[in-house]
Every structure is written in C-alpha cells, then in structure tokens.
Motif scaffolding. Structure first.
Motif, PDB file in Angstrom:
ATOM      1  N   ILE A 104       0.805  -1.230   0.000  1.00  0.00           N
ATOM      2  CA  ILE A 104       0.000   0.000   0.000  1.00  0.00           C
ATOM      3  C   ILE A 104       0.837   1.278   0.000  1.00  0.00           C
ATOM      4  O   ILE A 104       0.319   2.343   0.347  1.00  0.00           O
ATOM      5  N   THR A 162      -2.802   7.933   0.119  1.00  0.00           N
ATOM      6  CA  THR A 162      -2.737   6.505   0.418  1.00  0.00           C
ATOM      7  C   THR A 162      -4.101   5.863   0.221  1.00  0.00           C
ATOM      8  O   THR A 162      -5.113   6.378   0.701  1.00  0.00           O
ATOM      9  N   THR A 208      -7.164   3.610   0.900  1.00  0.00           N
ATOM     10  CA  THR A 208      -7.792   3.023   2.090  1.00  0.00           C
ATOM     11  C   THR A 208      -8.655   1.819   1.736  1.00  0.00           C
ATOM     12  O   THR A 208      -9.349   1.277   2.590  1.00  0.00           O
ATOM     13  N   THR A 245      -7.911  -1.244   1.097  1.00  0.00           N
ATOM     14  CA  THR A 245      -7.577  -2.483   1.801  1.00  0.00           C
ATOM     15  C   THR A 245      -8.253  -2.517   3.161  1.00  0.00           C
ATOM     16  O   THR A 245      -8.841  -3.541   3.552  1.00  0.00           O
ATOM     17  N   ALA A 246      -8.199  -1.415   3.885  1.00  0.00           N
ATOM     18  CA  ALA A 246      -8.858  -1.355   5.194  1.00  0.00           C
ATOM     19  C   ALA A 246     -10.373  -1.492   5.042  1.00  0.00           C
ATOM     20  O   ALA A 246     -11.034  -2.133   5.879  1.00  0.00           O
ATOM     21  N   THR A 272      -5.509   2.524   8.082  1.00  0.00           N
ATOM     22  CA  THR A 272      -4.487   2.747   7.061  1.00  0.00           C
ATOM     23  C   THR A 272      -3.354   3.612   7.604  1.00  0.00           C
ATOM     24  O   THR A 272      -2.181   3.377   7.292  1.00  0.00           O
ATOM     25  N   ASN A 286       0.667   2.880   7.722  1.00  0.00           N
ATOM     26  CA  ASN A 286       1.728   3.817   7.355  1.00  0.00           C
ATOM     27  C   ASN A 286       2.740   3.976   8.485  1.00  0.00           C
ATOM     28  O   ASN A 286       3.959   4.003   8.259  1.00  0.00           O
TER      29      ASN A 286
END
Length: 299
Positions: free
Chosen positions: A205, A224, A226, A228-229, A270, A274
């Motif tokens: 990511i 970034t 989000t 995936t979250a 997310t 990071n």
C-alpha cells in the motif's frame, strides 16, 4: 505502472520502444541466469546500482525524497542510501526473475512475530486475513515462505506499463505462488471471491494513489489508498503488517508478521499501516523504495 490490466486488443505498452526496452532488460536477466544464484543476485544489484539507476534518474529522486522527509539525515548517510537503495532494488528484481532459486531461499526464512498465530487461527476458522506491507526488502518472501508452511497466499499486483516486460514478470512471479489478482475490475472481483471463502491476501500500500486519502507518512502528506482497510472491515478480516527483511548476507530473509492493526475507521487503520511501515523503514532505510514518487505534491 498501470492501475488496470491490459485489455484484449489494447496496444498500449506494446510499441516498438516498449519492445526494445523489455528486450534489453530481459536479455540482461537471461545472462544473469548463467551465474550461480548468490553471484547472480549480487551482480544484479551491482548492475542496477551502477548502470540502470543513474540512467533512470533514481539517484536524484532518492536524494529529493530524503531531503523532503528526512532532512536531518547526515550527508554521508544520504550518499550511502543513494548507493544502497538501487543495489537492493536490483537484487529484488533479479530474485523475482529467479523464481525457483528465490523460492527455495524464501522457504528457509524464519517467520517471527505475533501475526503468525493470527494467520493460523484464521486458517483454522476459515476466516479471511489481509497481509499488508510496502516495497520493502523482498515482499514476495511472504508468498513463498508461508506457502511452504501450508498457507495459500493470494496477492494483488499492479501490471506494468510495458506489457512485454509485464508478461515475463507475471510468468515468473506465478512460479513463486498463486493466485495473483491484477488491479482492475475483473481482478478485484476474483480477489473478493477469494477473500470471502477465507483466503489470505497480500497487498502493498505504499504507492502514491491520486484518489487516496491524504494521510501521514514520515511527517508529510502521502496520498494513500484506504481500500484495503475497507475490505478488511467489510469482510471482518484482520490486517497483519508483514516485512520481509533482507539479512546482512544480502541473500537471506527474516519474515516478520506483526500484530494486527486495531480495528477502527478505514483511515485510522491505514494510518496505522503507514506508521508501521515508517518504523521499519527508519530501522532499515536501505531496504525501501526511496526512488518512488511517494509524496507527489507534498512540501
């Protein structure tokens, strides 16, 4: 790299220049295969460091990124990273195009961290789990290493603009593990079906996403994704940060599976990812892809 896979009849990424570029790189990789694996990886790193990185402008970009987000880093350390980062990238590329030898090394990597127990619990319960990392170390250790322990690890990948090179790349990484899901509507649909049946999915990511959220990375705004979250929330899947850390010998790895990030909003989860990646990069900065345009537009 492209956001979507090539469609039938689409000639984008298949022009004469693309063919020549792919031919040069793939020929170089073919000649490297004539060397024993340890020497092959070392020479691949050297070639990328001394030949490809300067031509591609990677040295300039590494310096610019470090000046932006890590301005107090000593100058000699910056120059160390200007040399080391391309070398490590070259090693990774060489490994991914040596799937049989690389997989054997990856299967021997020790797996540490509390995330391993989480994976085992999810497998026993038929529950999906998402493994998240960045372009750090050699991220594909997770597929070969966990595959050797009986896990089926699917992965989301981003097809390359140069379709000739992408075809060879895909054929190679499929030997490391399957299934693979290309970014795009069809690939995402297959990926969701895989998750819904309790699959374990590996995702990176740390690339700039124009339509992502403005989150923090190294104290600067980094767009970034989000998504995936959001998938993890929707399908009740733990998110386990993972890191394939290259060892001092330049060949072997340790696969670290951290504890799952705490459940929250997609943005909060997310940001936790990071923060996790930033901590790993600060510990081993030479192992991250500093040549990527991660902070587009940031000041």
């Amino acid at each position: 790299m492209s956001d979507t896979p090539n469609k039938t009849g689409d000639t984008k990424g298949r022009g004469p220049g693309d063919w020549l570029q792919a031919k040069v790189v793939l020929s170089l990789l073919w000649f490297l295969r004539l060397l024993p694996y340890p020497k092959r990886v070392a020479v691949g790193g050297w070639l990328f460091q001394h030949l490809l990185a300067p031509v591609a402008g990677h040295r300039k970009r590494i310096r610019a990124n470090l000046a932006l987000v890590w301005s107090d880093l000593p100058r000699d350390r910056v120059e160390d990273l200007v040399r080391q980062v391309p070398n490590f990238v070259g090693r990774t590329v060489t490994e991914l195009f040596s799937p049989r030898d690389f997989s054997e090394v990856a299967r021997q990597a020790p797996v540490t961290g509390p995330g391993l127990a989480v994976l085992e619990e999810c497998r026993a319960a038929g529950r999906p789990v998402i493994l998240v990392s960045g372009h750090f170390g050699n991220y594909d250790v997770v597929r070969a290493g966990l595959g050797a322990r009986g896990f089926e690890i699917g992965a989301l990948y981003r097809p390359m603009d140069n379709r000739y090179f992408n075809d060879a790349y895909l054929a190679s990484i499929l030997q490391i593990g399957a299934p693979l899901f290309p970014r795009g509507r069809e690939g995402m649909a297959d990926m969701v079906r895989f998750l819904k049946r309790g699959g374990a999915l590996a995702v990176l990511i740390d690339q700039h996403m124009r339509q992502g959220e403005p989150l923090n990375f190294f104290g600067k705004t980094a767009m970034t994704a989000t998504s995936t979250a959001k998938l993890a929330i929707k399908y009740d899947a733990p998110i386990v940060p993972f890191y394939s850390i290259r060892q001092p010998d330049g060949l072997s790895f340790e696969l670290v599976l951290e504890a799952p990030v705490e459940r929250g909003t997609a943005e909060e989860m997310t940001q936790a990812l990071n923060d996790s990646l930033e901590a790993r990069v600060r510990a081993n900065p030479e192992q991250w892809l500093w040549s990527h345009r991660r902070w587009k537009g940031a000041k």
